[in-house]
Scaffold this motif. Structure first.
Motif, PDB file in Angstrom:
ATOM      1  N   SER A 191       0.849  -1.184   0.000  1.00 43.29           N
ATOM      2  CA  SER A 191       0.000   0.000   0.000  1.00 43.29           C
ATOM      3  C   SER A 191       0.880   1.228   0.000  1.00 43.29           C
ATOM      4  CB  SER A 191      -0.905   0.007   1.245  1.00 43.29           C
ATOM      5  OG  SER A 191      -1.597   1.237   1.360  1.00 43.29           O
ATOM      6  N   ILE A 192       0.424   2.270  -0.697  1.00 42.29           N
ATOM      7  CA  ILE A 192       1.175   3.516  -0.752  1.00 42.29           C
ATOM      8  C   ILE A 192       0.180   4.671  -0.782  1.00 42.29           C
ATOM      9  CG2 ILE A 192       1.374   3.372  -3.281  1.00 42.29           C
ATOM     10  CD1 ILE A 192       4.126   4.714  -2.984  1.00 42.29           C
ATOM     11  N   THR A 193       0.413   5.674   0.063  1.00 48.98           N
ATOM     12  CA  THR A 193      -0.515   6.792   0.198  1.00 48.98           C
ATOM     13  C   THR A 193       0.261   8.100   0.269  1.00 48.98           C
ATOM     14  OG1 THR A 193      -2.087   5.419   1.424  1.00 48.98           O
ATOM     15  CG2 THR A 193      -2.352   7.808   1.601  1.00 48.98           C
ATOM     16  N   GLU A 195       0.130  11.307   1.813  1.00 51.02           N
ATOM     17  CA  GLU A 195      -0.606  11.896   2.933  1.00 51.02           C
ATOM     18  C   GLU A 195      -0.596  13.416   2.905  1.00 51.02           C
ATOM     19  OE1 GLU A 195       0.425  10.468   6.815  1.00 51.02           O
ATOM     20  OE2 GLU A 195      -1.107   8.895   6.662  1.00 51.02           O
ATOM     21  N   ILE A 200       4.830  10.609   2.207  1.00 52.66           N
ATOM     22  CA  ILE A 200       4.236   9.404   1.647  1.00 52.66           C
ATOM     23  C   ILE A 200       4.393   8.293   2.680  1.00 52.66           C
ATOM     24  CG2 ILE A 200       4.322   7.748  -0.266  1.00 52.66           C
ATOM     25  CD1 ILE A 200       5.947   9.970  -1.797  1.00 52.66           C
ATOM     26  N   GLY A 202       3.203   3.988   3.753  1.00 54.80           N
ATOM     27  CA  GLY A 202       2.720   2.737   3.193  1.00 54.80           C
ATOM     28  C   GLY A 202       3.336   1.534   3.863  1.00 54.80           C
ATOM     29  N   PHE A 230      -0.362   6.776  -9.766  1.00 56.92           N
ATOM     30  CA  PHE A 230      -0.243   5.542  -9.002  1.00 56.92           C
ATOM     31  C   PHE A 230      -0.583   4.336  -9.860  1.00 56.92           C
ATOM     32  CE2 PHE A 230      -0.670   8.726  -5.782  1.00 56.92           C
ATOM     33  CZ  PHE A 230       0.057   8.264  -4.704  1.00 56.92           C
ATOM     34  N   SER A 239      -6.784   7.266  -9.114  1.00 52.12           N
ATOM     35  CA  SER A 239      -6.483   7.905  -7.837  1.00 52.12           C
ATOM     36  C   SER A 239      -5.163   8.662  -7.902  1.00 52.12           C
ATOM     37  CB  SER A 239      -6.402   6.849  -6.730  1.00 52.12           C
ATOM     38  OG  SER A 239      -5.921   7.405  -5.527  1.00 52.12           O
ATOM     39  N   ASN A 241      -3.775   9.801  -4.985  1.00 52.96           N
ATOM     40  CA  ASN A 241      -3.157   9.841  -3.656  1.00 52.96           C
ATOM     41  C   ASN A 241      -2.961   8.485  -2.984  1.00 52.96           C
ATOM     42  OD1 ASN A 241      -5.801   9.264  -3.089  1.00 52.96           O
ATOM     43  ND2 ASN A 241      -6.050  10.860  -1.532  1.00 52.96           N
ATOM     44  N   GLU A 242      -3.429   7.372  -3.602  1.00 57.82           N
ATOM     45  CA  GLU A 242      -3.174   6.102  -2.936  1.00 57.82           C
ATOM     46  C   GLU A 242      -3.331   4.926  -3.893  1.00 57.82           C
ATOM     47  OE1 GLU A 242      -5.838   5.232   0.225  1.00 57.82           O
ATOM     48  OE2 GLU A 242      -7.636   5.386  -0.996  1.00 57.82           O
ATOM     49  N   LYS A 244      -3.520   0.348  -3.444  1.00 63.24           N
ATOM     50  CA  LYS A 244      -3.425  -0.868  -2.648  1.00 63.24           C
ATOM     51  C   LYS A 244      -3.490  -2.069  -3.569  1.00 63.24           C
ATOM     52  CE  LYS A 244      -5.345   0.870   1.691  1.00 63.24           C
ATOM     53  NZ  LYS A 244      -6.382   0.684   2.757  1.00 63.24           N
ATOM     54  N   THR A 248       2.272  -2.426  -5.881  1.00 65.92           N
ATOM     55  CA  THR A 248       1.840  -1.041  -6.028  1.00 65.92           C
ATOM     56  C   THR A 248       3.051  -0.140  -6.203  1.00 65.92           C
ATOM     57  OG1 THR A 248       1.854  -0.658  -3.645  1.00 65.92           O
ATOM     58  CG2 THR A 248      -0.222  -1.408  -4.612  1.00 65.92           C
TER      59      THR A 248
END
Length: 748
Positions: A191-193, A195, A200, A202, A230, A239, A241-242, A244, A248
């Motif tokens: 997972s990578i977000t 924020e 960032i 994850g 992403f 998306s 910003n994220e 999953k 990823t």
């Protein structure tokens, strides 16, 4: 601060041996200047050239993206492609894993759907020239030719620091590819977000050598991220910003008009994103790349200065201090700043006033790496034992080879037992001693990994298990180790029981051939046909990563009894010298690649041979130990990338050099004795404490004067071929008088 760059390195290869080396003023030297992190990145050394603090949690380093045995660290000097810069790396192992959390700067918009593929399909790889590489302790620099981007790496104990300088780049950006994997590693979930515009977070979960590896991370940038894209499972996402999925990743862009240089900080945790953030705040907040680079260099300087050698040959200083550097990389810090760390069953443990460590390559390091730490870093040695006891609590036995908190069960024997015994008998006891004894005893009373047939027969029949000879011999040593603690604790019944089991080696010695051999369960017949040069790697063999020539000498704990089996000193030394003079061919269709660094059938490139040259001392021919140890020192270590004759193995290959070049070696680590060899340096000073030194002087030592003529300890003549750990740690002076011919009257 001067650093090793590849052009200088190449010149050393061509002319270094022919140049007259000048003596320098030792008092003005910076020890880090003698460290060359490229040593071991060629051949089968399997080291990495990137940045790390001593025993640090993170090791940012370049990854070529090539799958193969010689890329176990992620990098090999023969490669010309960089796929990115991972944050976790193994130093010199024979199995490849980690390279987690890959970052790579780039200068154009990429097809992120190609992330997580093989190197040939990745859109962000770059060519590079070794002439642009610079490496020193805690620092690495390279120029990526594809986008003309300069990358610099440094690290402290908890945080990786990257600096990217974008030179004539249209779209300054970087990628994070959580699907990137080589060798044994495979992502299972990630997972990578994004924020905030500068942070960032994850996680990346994977399986491989470590079956349940969980890495949580936070990435913080010095410049705001103005846009991003992403991917998940080979699909570009809407998306911004994220993401999953299993694989990823993302690409993150900076303002092209205002961005020239970006500093990036990366902290990881085995526990949670919150812990990774805490690690970053605690160890990475309000500190610049250059400040960390300087601080880490100073830490390395302080550590390397614990042993000061004096020699007119700078080449020897380079080999020695690079070796000492390599001995202080693993094991690695595993607990977060709040003390928490993850176990393989997903429970979270926590330390109190100690640090947890992982990357415990115990089959390798019990021989010399851990004994070296017992001298130079007794506090850390305590923490290593505490860590092993935590793993014992979780799995009911001591660790064999722990990677990222996971038991890999790699290699033979139970050398967590050996390491604890060595530490305990040397008076390092900052842990629960009763629990430590319980752990070593219970581990050797188990039934797994060959212990059931070992207990039934007194050895392991070859019909029960592959590698039966090696495992039996190592269990015998482990048993002896348990017996020594039992004796010290007054547990007489246990002492007798494990002492008796430690004689297992006697069952396997064939007096007709002079080798340890596979024996059947009837106690009479041998495994036939027999060829002492035959090798089969890990399968259909009685020996681990070797043959009968290399594995028939593992009787560390009862050398007099072993010599008696041969028929006495003369027969023993004749057979032992034949090991070094026998022809070097290895037979078989599946020969172990670990058999390297051959001198006759002696294989210095793998650990089972490391003690053997010192056995002449016990057979009253110490001058032969001196001769062969010097041969190994002179031929198996160089300044070249191929300067290690086998896998570095988390410090063991280098620890052999550190000890042996000083003139000492822990042939039986748990005996608390150091056998004499042939010291290379005119003077070496070991800092035992802030106020106490142990000084080793080797008068007249030279390539010709390799033989000991006489020895004095604190001015008193010494006729034995060893000193004790207590004598060393008390401080004082050990004086060798060296000469060109053997003194056959000394030390016998």
């Amino acid at each position: 601060m001067s650093k090793f760059s590849f052009p200088f390195f190449f010149i050393v290869l061509l002319v270094g041996s022919s140049c007259k080396e000048e003596r320098q003023n030792d008092t003005a030297e910076n020890f880090t200047e003698f460290v060359n992190p490229f040593i071991g990145t060629g051949g089968h050394g399997h080291t990495f050239p990137g940045a790390t603090a001593p025993f640090g949690m993170v090791q940012p380093s370049p990854d070529n993206g090539t799958t193969g045995w010689d890329w176990c660290s992620g990098y090999h000097i023969t490669d010309s492609i960089i796929s990115g810069f991972g944050q976790l790396h193994l130093s010199g192992t024979g199995i490849g894993d980690l390279a987690d959390l890959l970052l790579m700067p780039t200068g154009k918009t990429l097809d992120v759907s190609l992330f997580g593929t093989t190197r040939d399909s990745l859109p962000y790889t770059s060519r590079f020239s070794h002439s642009s590489e610079i490496a020193s302790p805690g620092y690495y620099k390279v120029n990526l030719e594809s986008n003309n981007i300069q990358v610099e790496l440094t690290a402290n104990e908890y945080v990786s620091f990257h600096k990217y300088t974008y030179q004539n780049t249209n779209e300054p950006s970087f990628v994070i590819d959580l699907g990137y994997a080589v060798n044994w590693d495979t992502p299972t979930e990630s997972s990578i977000t994004l924020e905030s515009e500068t942070q960032i977070v994850g996680y990346r979960h994977s399986t491989g050598w470590a079956k349940n590896q969980k890495v949580f991370f936070v990435v913080e940038t010095s410049e705001p991220i103005v846009s991003s894209q992403f991917m998940a499972n080979s699909e570009t996402l809407d998306s911004k910003n994220e993401a999953k999925g299993i694989k990823t990743g993302g690409q993150f862009f900076f303002d092209q008009d205002s961005t020239k240089t970006v500093e990036i900080k990366i902290a990881v945790s085995s526990v949670s994103i919150a812990n990774a953030k805490e690690n970053l705040i605690s160890r990475g907040n309000s500190i610049s790349f250059d400040e960390v680079k300087s601080q880490t260099n100073n830490k390395w300087e302080a550590l390397l200065s614990k042993i000061k050698i004096e020699t007119p040959q700078d080449s020897l200083k380079t080999i020695f201090y690079t070796a000492l550097y390599h001995t202080q990389i693993a094991p690695v810090l595993f607990s977060d700043v709040n003390g928490e760390f993850r176990l393989q069953n997903d429970s979270i443990d926590s330390t109190q006033d100690w640090n947890a460590y992982s990357t415990l390559s115990l089959w390798d390091t019990f021989r010399a790496e851990n004994p070296l730490l017992n001298i130079l870093q007794p506090e850390r040695a305590n923490d290593i034992v505490q860590s092993m006891l935590a793993y014992y609590d979780e799995q009911g036995r001591l660790p064999v080879w722990t990677l990222y908190g996971n038991e890999t069960n790699t290699m033979t024997g139970n050398h967590g037992v050996s390491v604890i015994t060595d530490t305990y008998l040397k008076g390092i006891r900052g842990y629960n001693v009763d629990k430590a004894y319980e752990a070593v005893r219970n581990t050797m009373m188990g039934d797994i990994r060959g212990l059931a047939p070992y207990k039934k027969y007194g050895y392991i029949p070859y019909t029960e298990l592959d590698e039966s000879v090696t495992i039996s011999l190592e269990f015998a040593y482990n048993d002896w180790c348990v017996a020594q603690i039992a004796k010290d604790l007054g547990k007489e019944e246990d002492y007798k029981y494990f002492s008796n089991r430690s004689k297992a080696y006697k069952y396997l010695f064939d007096t007709d051939t002079g080798f340890m051999r596979g024996k059947s369960g009837d106690g009479k017949s041998w495994n036939e046909p027999f060829d002492p040069k035959f090798s089969s790697h890990r399968e259909h063999t009685d020996y681990t990563e070797g043959n009968a020539w290399q594995h028939s000498w593992f009787v560390l704990h009862d050398v007099p009894g072993f010599i008696e089996l041969h028929g006495g000193n003369q027969t023993f030394t004749k057979k032992l010298e034949q090991l070094f003079t026998e022809s070097s061919e290895i037979s078989g269709e599946n020969v172990s690649a670990d058999i390297s660094g051959l001198i006759g059938q002696y294989a210095h490139g793998n650990e089972p041979s490391h003690h053997i040259a010192y056995m002449f001392n016990s057979a009253k021919e110490p001058w032969k130990t001196q001769y062969w140890v010097r041969q190994i020192l002179d031929t198996q270590y160089t300044q070249q990338p191929e300067g290690l004759s086998g896998n570095e193995d988390c410090g063991q290959m280098s620890a052999w050099y550190v000890f042996s070049s000083l003139g000492l070696y822990p042939m039986n680590p748990a005996s608390a004795q150091y056998e004499f060899g042939s010291p290379l340096f005119e003077k070496a000073t070991i800092a035992i404490s802030d106020t106490k030194n142990f000084t080793i002087i080797a008068e007249n030592t030279s390539p010709i004067n390799k033989y000991i003529q006489a020895v004095k300890l604190n001015g008193e003549s010494l006729q034995r071929t060893y000193i004790t750990h207590t004598e060393l740690m008390t401080g004082g002076t050990l004086e060798f008088e060296m000469g060109p011919d053997p003194n056959k009257n000394w030390g016998i």
